[in-house]
Design an enzyme around this catalytic site. Structure first.
Site, PDB file in Angstrom:
ATOM      1  N   GLN A   1       2.505  -6.179   5.368  1.00  9.78           N
ATOM      2  CA  GLN A   1       2.600  -5.426   4.130  1.00  9.78           C
ATOM      3  C   GLN A   1       3.906  -6.215   3.909  1.00  9.78           C
ATOM      4  O   GLN A   1       4.711  -6.849   4.875  1.00  9.78           O
ATOM      5  CB  GLN A   1       1.997  -4.032   4.166  1.00  9.78           C
ATOM      6  CG  GLN A   1       0.543  -3.756   3.730  1.00  9.78           C
ATOM      7  CD  GLN A   1       0.818  -2.007   3.904  1.00  9.78           C
ATOM      8  OE1 GLN A   1       0.929  -1.942   3.293  1.00  9.78           O
ATOM      9  NE2 GLN A   1      -0.749  -2.150   4.484  1.00  9.78           N
TER      10      GLN A   1
ATOM     11  N   ASN B   1     -12.224  -1.391  -0.721  1.00 14.15           N
ATOM     12  CA  ASN B   1     -11.541  -2.034   0.933  1.00 14.15           C
ATOM     13  C   ASN B   1     -12.191  -1.496   1.789  1.00 14.15           C
ATOM     14  O   ASN B   1     -12.768  -0.411   2.076  1.00 14.15           O
ATOM     15  CB  ASN B   1     -10.850  -1.512   0.570  1.00 14.15           C
ATOM     16  CG  ASN B   1      -9.446  -1.445   1.991  1.00 14.15           C
ATOM     17  OD1 ASN B   1      -9.203  -3.104   1.738  1.00 14.15           O
ATOM     18  ND2 ASN B   1      -9.260  -0.980   2.390  1.00 14.15           N
ATOM     19  N   GLU B   2     -12.198  -2.329   2.566  1.00 16.79           N
ATOM     20  CA  GLU B   2     -13.849  -2.265   3.858  1.00 16.79           C
ATOM     21  C   GLU B   2     -14.221  -1.597   3.446  1.00 16.79           C
ATOM     22  O   GLU B   2     -14.414  -0.069   4.716  1.00 16.79           O
ATOM     23  CB  GLU B   2     -12.013  -1.907   4.957  1.00 16.79           C
ATOM     24  CG  GLU B   2     -10.952  -3.054   4.876  1.00 16.79           C
ATOM     25  CD  GLU B   2     -10.415  -2.969   6.522  1.00 16.79           C
ATOM     26  OE1 GLU B   2      -9.848  -1.865   6.958  1.00 16.79           O
ATOM     27  OE2 GLU B   2      -9.343  -4.411   6.269  1.00 16.79           O
TER      28      GLU B   2
ATOM     29  N   GLU C   1       1.096  -1.148  -0.422  1.00 14.13           N
ATOM     30  CA  GLU C   1      -0.168   0.129  -0.300  1.00 14.13           C
ATOM     31  C   GLU C   1       1.005   1.194   0.067  1.00 14.13           C
ATOM     32  O   GLU C   1       2.078   1.046   0.433  1.00 14.13           O
ATOM     33  CB  GLU C   1      -0.788  -0.031   1.202  1.00 14.13           C
ATOM     34  CG  GLU C   1      -2.145   1.197   1.893  1.00 14.13           C
ATOM     35  CD  GLU C   1      -2.969   0.883   2.402  1.00 14.13           C
ATOM     36  OE1 GLU C   1      -2.982  -0.008   3.413  1.00 14.13           O
ATOM     37  OE2 GLU C   1      -4.170   2.050   2.911  1.00 14.13           O
TER      38      GLU C   1
ATOM     39  N   TYR D   1      -6.372  -9.596  10.944  1.00 15.92           N
ATOM     40  CA  TYR D   1      -5.090  -9.778  11.565  1.00 15.92           C
ATOM     41  C   TYR D   1      -4.571  -9.802  13.129  1.00 15.92           C
ATOM     42  O   TYR D   1      -5.395 -10.418  13.720  1.00 15.92           O
ATOM     43  CB  TYR D   1      -5.047  -7.261  11.870  1.00 15.92           C
ATOM     44  CG  TYR D   1      -4.890  -7.049  10.959  1.00 15.92           C
ATOM     45  CD1 TYR D   1      -3.401  -6.896  10.437  1.00 15.92           C
ATOM     46  CD2 TYR D   1      -5.561  -6.437   9.755  1.00 15.92           C
ATOM     47  CE1 TYR D   1      -2.826  -6.315   8.870  1.00 15.92           C
ATOM     48  CE2 TYR D   1      -5.713  -5.850   8.408  1.00 15.92           C
ATOM     49  CZ  TYR D   1      -4.158  -5.347   8.423  1.00 15.92           C
ATOM     50  OH  TYR D   1      -3.885  -4.788   6.810  1.00 15.92           O
TER      51      TYR D   1
ATOM     52  N   GLU E   1      -5.559  -9.344   3.396  1.00 15.28           N
ATOM     53  CA  GLU E   1      -4.756  -8.899   4.304  1.00 15.28           C
ATOM     54  C   GLU E   1      -4.873  -9.786   5.467  1.00 15.28           C
ATOM     55  O   GLU E   1      -5.825  -9.998   5.843  1.00 15.28           O
ATOM     56  CB  GLU E   1      -5.455  -7.107   4.568  1.00 15.28           C
ATOM     57  CG  GLU E   1      -5.583  -6.414   3.990  1.00 15.28           C
ATOM     58  CD  GLU E   1      -6.220  -4.646   4.076  1.00 15.28           C
ATOM     59  OE1 GLU E   1      -5.771  -4.655   5.352  1.00 15.28           O
ATOM     60  OE2 GLU E   1      -6.096  -3.811   3.386  1.00 15.28           O
TER      61      GLU E   1
HETATM   62  O1  AHR Z   1      -2.726  -2.532   5.967  1.00 13.91           O
HETATM   63  C1  AHR Z   1      -2.885  -1.659   7.152  1.00 13.91           C
HETATM   64  C2  AHR Z   1      -5.112  -1.578   6.871  1.00 13.91           C
HETATM   65  O2  AHR Z   1      -5.165  -1.860   7.278  1.00 13.91           O
HETATM   66  C3  AHR Z   1      -5.340  -1.067   5.517  1.00 13.91           C
HETATM   67  O3  AHR Z   1      -4.931   0.229   4.763  1.00 13.91           O
HETATM   68  C4  AHR Z   1      -6.812  -1.772   5.597  1.00 13.91           C
HETATM   69  O4  AHR Z   1      -7.299  -2.279   4.664  1.00 13.91           O
HETATM   70  C5  AHR Z   1      -6.629  -2.260   6.732  1.00 13.91           C
HETATM   71  O5  AHR Z   1      -7.750  -1.426   7.940  1.00 13.91           O
END
Ligand code: AHR
Length: 502
Positions: free
Chosen positions: A354, A174-175, A28, A250, A305
């Site tokens: 990332q 995205n999200e 990103e 995450y 992600e």
């Molecule tokens: O990876 C960081 C952020 O985490 C991304 O931009 C977003 O999609 C997620 O909330």
């Protein structure tokens, strides 16, 4: 101490292919993820090819990156592709509102991204702007990238690339329940249908897979997105279809991230791994919903992600998400790969958050310096699992206890590689005991076994610019006789065996 684990692998029980896209990455426009980490510009003193760092490209080629998701993340729903094409004068500087208020120079745009992909030998996962862009912007962008002989295709040719690009994945926002919206599931589905109906790939060499936003990781609508999108998909009209659903999950303990990336104790080691292992249930919950509407698996899960989200390195801009990467991250990576493999029927892709310098990266850079993280080495060791066929494996993982936490002591997966070898990946989660694995491969006669192990003498061991080889894979000896293999692995280690059979 020492644990013993009896494992049977049944080569006759073949599962699905472990799609190589499970080993994908996410890059990103965030902190030093692109600028400094991948792009230094053609005039830089740092060795580069058309502005892209040679050292980073060389390292990434080794791990055979199957696809890269770009330009975001939250950034994607603020990204206007036209600002990132054309001459240097045409590139429009902006503020990166999502990440630290940095100036976004737009010098790394579509052409530079596809040049980077060509240099590392990887496919594209482009995330389109739904939040602040129109359907026309997105459809023009995909036409610009993939058409030949149209006004937009000609414009791409004038900008240096007559051949159409190949876009393997096209993400619709995205999200969108969060930074990319916020939209309720119903609001998003209205946008999604318009995008899917009016956006097309024109490059006949590739079947672009269109990817919808999946469940809200902050749980506001729980799995409402998954349920609503799959219900809409089941009722779809001839004008649109969907091939993927994006899941973000995450390993983190809240925002702002407070879990230390180094200097943690055993309890904190276990807490983080417990959270990482939660990926399994998270996927299972979404799979169960998808199975109701899509029993034939026409729509894949793409975990676009995943990774650890830990406290930022002291003295760095918190909005740049810079964190250290330890042996614990190596274990997190292996456990995630194992979970994706066990869900390989439905999970056909995943992207580490990332790639460089951001969150659980495989590479850290600082000016001209570069270091490979423990996570990098796990990606490298798992390369033979790309497009391999999963094999049935049975073992009792035992229980590792610390405080109130109970985790499996060990984890393992097995696969038949495209080269015909049998590969077994072994993780010893237990940080206090070695583990001896006694593997038996039914119906096989073993000729040879080789292995590599990633072990560090501390759970929080890291690689630094001054000590880049502190955590690094080493050869490991395994014994083989008839259809059996035996290997003893260190605590908190990741090992991959390569078995040649007759
Ligand atoms: O990876 C960081 C952020 O985490 C991304 O931009 C977003 O999609 C997620 O909330």
């Amino acid at each position: 101490g020492q644990n013993t684990v009896k494992v049977t692998i049944e080569p006759s029980q073949q599962g699905p292919v472990i799609n190589r896209n499970i080993f994908g990455h996410f890059a990103e426009h965030l902190g030093f993820g692109i600028y400094g980490g991948i792009w230094v510009g053609p005039d830089s003193d740092i060795p580069n090819t058309r502005g892209i760092r040679n050292d980073v490209v060389e390292a990434l080629k080794e791990i055979k990156v199957p696809n890269v998701r770009w330009p975001g993340g939250c950034f994607a729903d603020r990204y206007h592709w036209r600002e990132g094409i054309g001459t240097p004068e045409e590139r429009r500087k902006r503020i990166n509102v999502s990440w630290g208020g940095a100036v976004e120079p737009n010098t790394f745009g579509s052409h530079e991204f596809f040049d980077f992909l060509a240099q590392i030998g990887s496919d594209a996962f482009v995330s389109a702007n739904v939040g602040s862009g129109s359907v026309k912007d997105a459809s023009d962008w995909l036409e610009y990238l993939t058409a030949t002989g149209t006004a937009l295709g000609d414009e791409r040719a004038r900008n240096g690339n007559p051949e159409p690009y190949e876009v393997l994945f096209w993400g619709i926002g995205n999200e969108t329940w969060g930074c990319g919206g916020p939209f309720t599931p119903e609001e998003y589905i209205t946008e999604l249908k318009r995008h899917l109906t009016f956006t097309s790939n024109y490059n006949p060499n590739v079947n672009t897979q269109f990817v919808a936003v999946g469940p809200d990781s902050f749980d506001e609508y729980s799995f409402g997105y998954t349920e609503a999108i799959m219900a809409a998909w089941a009722d779809r009209t001839w004008t649109w279809d969907l091939q993927g659903l994006a899941i973000h999950n995450y390993t983190r303990g809240g925002w702002p991230a407070e879990i230390p990336a180094t200097g943690f104790n055993e309890l904190q080691y276990a807490e983080v791994l417990e959270e990482a292992l939660g990926m399994d249930q998270y996927i299972a919950n979404n799979r169960a919903i998808m199975d109701k509407y899509d029993p034939d698996t026409e729509v894949s899960i793409l975990v676009s992600e995943w990774g650890s989200w830990l406290a930022p390195t002291e003295g760095t801009e918190p909005g740049f998400l810079i964190q250290q990467n330890s042996q614990r991250d190596a274990v997190i990576a292996a456990l995630n790969f194992n979970i994706f493999t066990r869900h390989a029927e439905r999970v056909h892709g995943a992207n580490l958050a990332q790639m460089v310098n951001v969150l659980q990266s495989v590479i850290h850079t600082e000016n001209e310096k570069m270091v490979l993280t423990p996570t990098y080495h796990v990606f490298r060791m798992y390369v033979p699992f790309q497009d391999a066929t999963r094999l049935a494996i049975n073992f009792d993982p035992g229980v590792y206890k610390v405080g109130d936490i109970s985790l499996p002591k060990v984890d393992a997966i097995a696969a038949k590689g495209k080269d015909g070898q049998i590969y077994v990946a072994i993780t010893n989660i237990d940080p206090n005991n070695r583990a001896t694995f006694d593997l038996s491969l039914d119906g096989y006669s073993i000729r040879n076994v080789k292995g590599e192990t990633l072990y560090a003498n501390a759970i929080d061991a890291v690689n630094t610019f001054d000590n880049p080889n502190n955590v690094k894979p080493k050869e490991i000896k395994a014994q083989a006789s008839r259809n059996k293999v035996s290997v003893t692995v260190q605590p908190q280690s990741v090992t991959v065996l390569s078995i040649t059979t007759r």
